[in-house]
Design a protein around this motif. Sequence first.
Motif, short mmCIF file in Angstrom:
data_model
loop_
_atom_site.label_atom_id
_atom_site.label_comp_id
_atom_site.label_asym_id
_atom_site.label_seq_id
_atom_site.Cartn_x
_atom_site.Cartn_y
_atom_site.Cartn_z
N ARG A 74 4.05 5.24 9.32
CA ARG A 74 5.13 4.26 9.21
C ARG A 74 6.03 4.59 8.02
N ALA A 75 5.43 4.93 6.87
CA ALA A 75 6.21 5.23 5.67
C ALA A 75 7.02 6.51 5.84
N VAL A 131 2.51 8.31 -1.26
CA VAL A 131 1.08 8.00 -1.34
C VAL A 131 0.84 6.62 -0.71
N VAL A 132 -0.14 6.55 0.17
CA VAL A 132 -0.44 5.28 0.83
C VAL A 132 -1.92 4.94 0.65
N GLY A 136 0.78 -1.23 0.00
CA GLY A 136 0.00 0.00 0.00
C GLY A 136 0.81 1.28 0.00
N VAL A 137 2.09 1.21 -0.37
CA VAL A 137 2.93 2.41 -0.38
C VAL A 137 3.40 2.68 -1.81
N GLU A 156 -8.27 5.00 9.00
CA GLU A 156 -7.41 4.73 10.15
C GLU A 156 -6.17 3.94 9.73
N GLU A 157 -6.35 2.91 8.91
CA GLU A 157 -5.21 2.14 8.45
C GLU A 157 -4.31 2.98 7.54
N ALA A 158 -4.92 3.83 6.71
CA ALA A 158 -4.13 4.67 5.82
C ALA A 158 -3.25 5.64 6.62
N ILE A 159 -3.78 6.20 7.69
CA ILE A 159 -2.98 7.11 8.53
C ILE A 159 -1.82 6.36 9.18
#
Length: 582
Positions: free
Chosen positions: A402-403, A387-388, A362-363, A394-397
């Motif tokens: 992390r990224a 971009v994620v 997802g990155v 919530e998971e995207a944040i």
Amino acid sequence: MIESVLIANRGEIAIRVIRAAREMGLRTIAVYSEIDRNAPHVSLAHEAWNIGPAPAADSYLNIDRIIEVVTESEAASVHPGYGFLAENAGFAQAVLDAGAIWIGPPPAAIAVMGDKIASRKAAADAGVYGVPGTLDPIDGIEEVQAFAEEHGFPVAIKAAHGGGGKGLKVVRSVEEIRSGFESAQREADAYFRNPAVYVERYLDRPRHIEAQIMADQHGAVRFIGERDCSLQRRHQKLVEEAPAHDFSQDLRKDLAEASVAVAKAADYVSAGTVEFLLDGDALYFLEMNTRIQVEHTVTELVTGLDLVKEQIRIAGGEPLSFDTVEVRGHAIEMRINAEDPSTGFLPAPGTIVDYREPGGLGVRVDSGVVAGSLISQYYDNLVAKLVVWGEDREEAIARALRALDEFTVTGIATTIPALARLLATDEFRRARHWTRFIDDVMDFSDIEMPGTGIPQSEEELEERSITVEVGGRRYSVKYWAPVMTASLSGGQRLAPRRRPPKLERTESGAASAGVVTAPMQGTIVKVHHAAGEAVKTGDPVCVLEAMKMENEITAPIDGEIIDLRVQPGDAVATGAVMLVIQ
């Protein structure tokens, strides 16, 4: 059918288009300025052409030279990316006149929507209305004052041909009208070569919502989702999301209908973005961007569409490849800019020393740099787009944080630490931020940027030639190499030489309260006072432009200007003495 495409741009967007075109089996043609000779986008294309010196006006904005390359390279089509000439109707027409296909909207649509006043009128004719404001250019400060008396402060003075926060000045009192009007006109003329401005009511805490549309040459216009671009600094986007959070289906339906109506009113073709301000439940038309957007990536991640490929197919006469789209999950884009958050996001040109991108599920990273790349004062300061995607916001944040923690850029200041702090705020997590949240609430003065301090200048190169033999035939080939400098032994050696700054820097410990120095490398665009004139603390003394951004320099003390060392057009280095007040 399109067989080749010339990308009239640089950096990450040039790479983005090159990759899409290569996947479609097209011949790709890059263009580059002298300072971009070794840029990544140059080596990724099948061929590349020099279009002039480093200043954008002499290269990426040089229509005549680019059209020459279109003809000489026999390019079948031209993709402008975003920025530079992407929304220049004259350039679009010149491409068509040269016999190439323009991958974008018709010149007439660009002209209408590129003029913010004309676009407001066109939108109003389609039943889509903007924030209350003038529909004709204003001629002077009296009109601003009359508008403020009727609608109240604050008001916004905006460039008629502007965008991205450039040429926009917010006026909150009668005393600010003159300086706001003059500054908006000056920026409008500098950035868009048209000083026309208009005035509208300024909303203090709106959200910035935009609709992505796509239209083909057969009359089909589709709404393919919205983005929330409310997290901005100085009216320029920093974080974008798709879909918009806390956005009802009724609002989404209204947005879709309004954006399609605006596109149809302009006889629009290709990818476009219709932007709105959301104040409560009221959507106000802001503008239409007649190009691919920087933040198109988040729409791609939640829909699975490749918007650049779709643009190319449309330009080739094909119908849209879809009727409807399904939005899945949540995507966030963060702009990694060469800016120092601790100094109010001042531009920070320089050389990247270490560069390591994050990865994982997802990155996505869209960038145009590598370790050793120069971030020059001549161009926009975007380094990369992180971009994620996540199953939900919530998971995207969490994935974004992390990224960001994995992303390493040294040698220059960047927005990475500021982005990490922003995404961790309660306001962002609860989606309660607004367009001026960063300016009104956040404080980044304590952020320390590790690994900066690399000289902010370019290596000086010189043109040379060499004779080569290919297949029995001799050719004279030009190439560029570091300037030759004399060694201590009297021989010659290759060594990069640095251009000295136009003005000397202050010696360590020599600065005093009245010495005004340049906070960054840039160009003086206006000087407010002459030598011998008196100024008061906080008075503007000059305007410094760097990386497409104007910065007002003010007097640090009361006194008289006893030494004025700059005039409009001068280039200054970071720390250069511009004037002395006593």
